[in-house]
Motif scaffolding. Structure first.
Motif, PDB file in Angstrom:
ATOM      1  N   GLY A  86      -7.108   4.994   6.427  1.00  8.38           N
ATOM      2  CA  GLY A  86      -6.148   6.030   6.055  1.00  8.38           C
ATOM      3  C   GLY A  86      -6.697   6.976   4.993  1.00  8.38           C
ATOM      4  N   SER A  90      -6.498  11.729   2.931  1.00  9.05           N
ATOM      5  CA  SER A  90      -6.371  12.187   1.538  1.00  9.05           C
ATOM      6  C   SER A  90      -7.196  13.437   1.274  1.00  9.05           C
ATOM      7  CB  SER A  90      -6.825  11.075   0.579  1.00  9.05           C
ATOM      8  OG  SER A  90      -8.237  10.968   0.566  1.00  9.05           O
TER       9      SER A  90
ATOM     10  N   THR D  63       3.647   7.957  -2.500  1.00  8.19           N
ATOM     11  CA  THR D  63       3.998   7.169  -1.309  1.00  8.19           C
ATOM     12  C   THR D  63       4.871   5.966  -1.669  1.00  8.19           C
ATOM     13  OG1 THR D  63       1.926   7.813  -0.241  1.00  8.19           O
ATOM     14  CG2 THR D  63       3.032   5.871   0.637  1.00  8.19           C
ATOM     15  N   THR D  71       2.160   0.371  -1.366  1.00  4.53           N
ATOM     16  CA  THR D  71       1.336   0.942  -0.288  1.00  4.53           C
ATOM     17  C   THR D  71       0.575  -0.147   0.453  1.00  4.53           C
ATOM     18  OG1 THR D  71      -0.469   1.370  -1.857  1.00  4.53           O
ATOM     19  CG2 THR D  71       1.068   3.184  -1.437  1.00  4.53           C
ATOM     20  N   SER D  78       1.215   0.240   9.284  1.00  2.36           N
ATOM     21  CA  SER D  78       0.652   1.546   9.634  1.00  2.36           C
ATOM     22  C   SER D  78      -0.654   1.433  10.403  1.00  2.36           C
ATOM     23  CB  SER D  78       0.431   2.367   8.354  1.00  2.36           C
ATOM     24  OG  SER D  78       1.632   2.476   7.625  1.00  2.36           O
ATOM     25  N   HIS D  88       0.558   8.417   8.120  1.00  2.72           N
ATOM     26  CA  HIS D  88      -0.352   9.086   7.181  1.00  2.72           C
ATOM     27  C   HIS D  88      -0.603  10.550   7.553  1.00  2.72           C
ATOM     28  CE1 HIS D  88      -2.878   7.505  10.362  1.00  2.72           C
ATOM     29  NE2 HIS D  88      -3.876   8.248   9.973  1.00  2.72           N
ATOM     30  N   MET D  96      -0.406   7.679   1.510  1.00  3.93           N
ATOM     31  CA  MET D  96      -1.569   6.790   1.414  1.00  3.93           C
ATOM     32  C   MET D  96      -1.150   5.406   1.892  1.00  3.93           C
ATOM     33  SD  MET D  96      -4.061   8.683   0.145  1.00  3.93           S
ATOM     34  CE  MET D  96      -3.392  10.088   1.054  1.00  3.93           C
ATOM     35  N   ILE D  97      -1.915   4.851   2.822  1.00  4.12           N
ATOM     36  CA  ILE D  97      -1.513   3.589   3.448  1.00  4.12           C
ATOM     37  C   ILE D  97      -2.477   2.455   3.137  1.00  4.12           C
ATOM     38  CG2 ILE D  97      -0.200   4.685   5.305  1.00  4.12           C
ATOM     39  CD1 ILE D  97      -2.663   4.344   7.109  1.00  4.12           C
TER      40      ILE D  97
END
Lengths: 139, 139, 139, 139
Positions: A86, A90, D63, D71, D78, D88, D96-97
């Motif tokens: 993930g 970002s 998040t 997270t 996720s 995401h 943010m995962i």
């Protein structure tokens, strides 16, 4: 004059070595160099290289400096189920998680990075390595 | 191999002429060259040039090719009350409406552009003109 | 360890001085400090300060470093009809063209910047000046 | 004055605890605190911490507040094939995962969050936990 540990002259040396390697493997490339702040010093697209790789080469260099890691190694940790999966979402789309970005070091410190895009992961990696090696020799 | 009317060699010739002019006026610059598709061929940040001008130089070149116009001339039409006011909000922030971007022509056709950023509007313009002139001579 | 000319300790000194000034004028502020690469070192939002000013303070600091100029001075050149009108559309919305961003200098070189947002232009400017002055003293 | 259940003083307490833990494990970190609106209260980049983690720390905190979940736990849901795979891509790149974001609670209600980035997932998580614990004690 700014203090910069990666000069335009450094970038040109990196380009020359990377382009030599790209020619050897017969694959035109995009090559980018960033400084310690992750900001672009210079970029070159070899004739015939993919236009979609302009962004990728610049952002592979950014990523390698942003986390002081080769993007090839970041890739391993960014797969589904891994600890950084993930992370490519970002930094506003600037994180590249496949081979071709390599930090540039001086006296053991990361002071910038080179990013290469235009071929397979293996091809990008070997060209980036050639570029990074030229910086070390020069340093 | 792509057909491109602005090669990496052309970009380097443009850089050499632009940097000579930048040195003459004592102002380090960011210089960018795009091809007929508006895609980056190459970019150089001279040592000490503003980091905020990386984006601007690339996008001045894009803008000059996108509308086949010098950004200095686009500026006149993009002021409040003028016919293109607001155009800088288009193209995801890539339209620059101040001096420093100049189209590159071959046989009367626009085939790319040069963008310069790093000083006053007047300084950017004179350096971009020097770069563009090198392309014409070379062509 | 990275080489950085603006440390977290520097940022805290800047915050202390800026917050003292903000308290004197009775206006809570957002305060941000960036390093030589324009990257965030630290940010603080004083209790009660505007949430819309988080982004602005960070980007005023970025802008002041990106062009080595106080955003107050950039403002003069970025009005309609002036040489940099439209610059606020560059750098993906990170360019702030009103008072409150000031470069931080060491030995005559810009090594970072402070950005303040939360009040009138005059209030932002005086708080930013107080913060920047603390850095100079410390240097 | 806004009513906020996470003050700047709270953020500083969180920073102190988180930085103590980061020093123990020998890894410099970016640490961010957001309030009940998901808006940044404060951010600190410890000297030598990754510049790519500025964005990540702030958005891990966002998040954790946005979904009132750690997270690290969101990560489980996720992955490819799981119920939130693709989340995401929402919120303009702010989700943010992976580990490092933890909600801050007061009387059983989530009133903000802390986000940490700068090391492995395990390192980020332990530093974020230390920060969050300081808030609970303080409350």
């Amino acid at each position: 004059m700014e203090i910069s540990l990666v000069t335009l002259k450094d970038a040109r040396n990196i380009f020359a070595a990377a382009e030599k390697r790209a020619a050897e493997i017969g694959q035109p490339m995009n090559i980018a160099v960033v400084d310690s702040g992750g900001n672009l010093v210079a970029h070159e697209r070899m004739d015939g290289a993919w236009i979609g790789s302009v962004d990728i080469s610049i952002n592979k260099a950014f990523t390698a400096r942003a986390f002081n890691i080769a993007t090839k190694d970041l890739a391993d940790n960014s797969q589904p189920g891994q600890q950084f999966f993930g992370i490519h979402g970002s930094n506003h789309g600037r994180i590249m998680i496949f081979a071709g970005g390599i930090p540039l070091k001086k006296n053991g410190h990361v002071v910038g990075a080179v990013g290469v895009s235009g071929g397979s992961g293996e091809q990008d990696q070997t060209v980036a390595q050639a570029g990074a090696a030229a910086f070390s020799v020069d340093a």
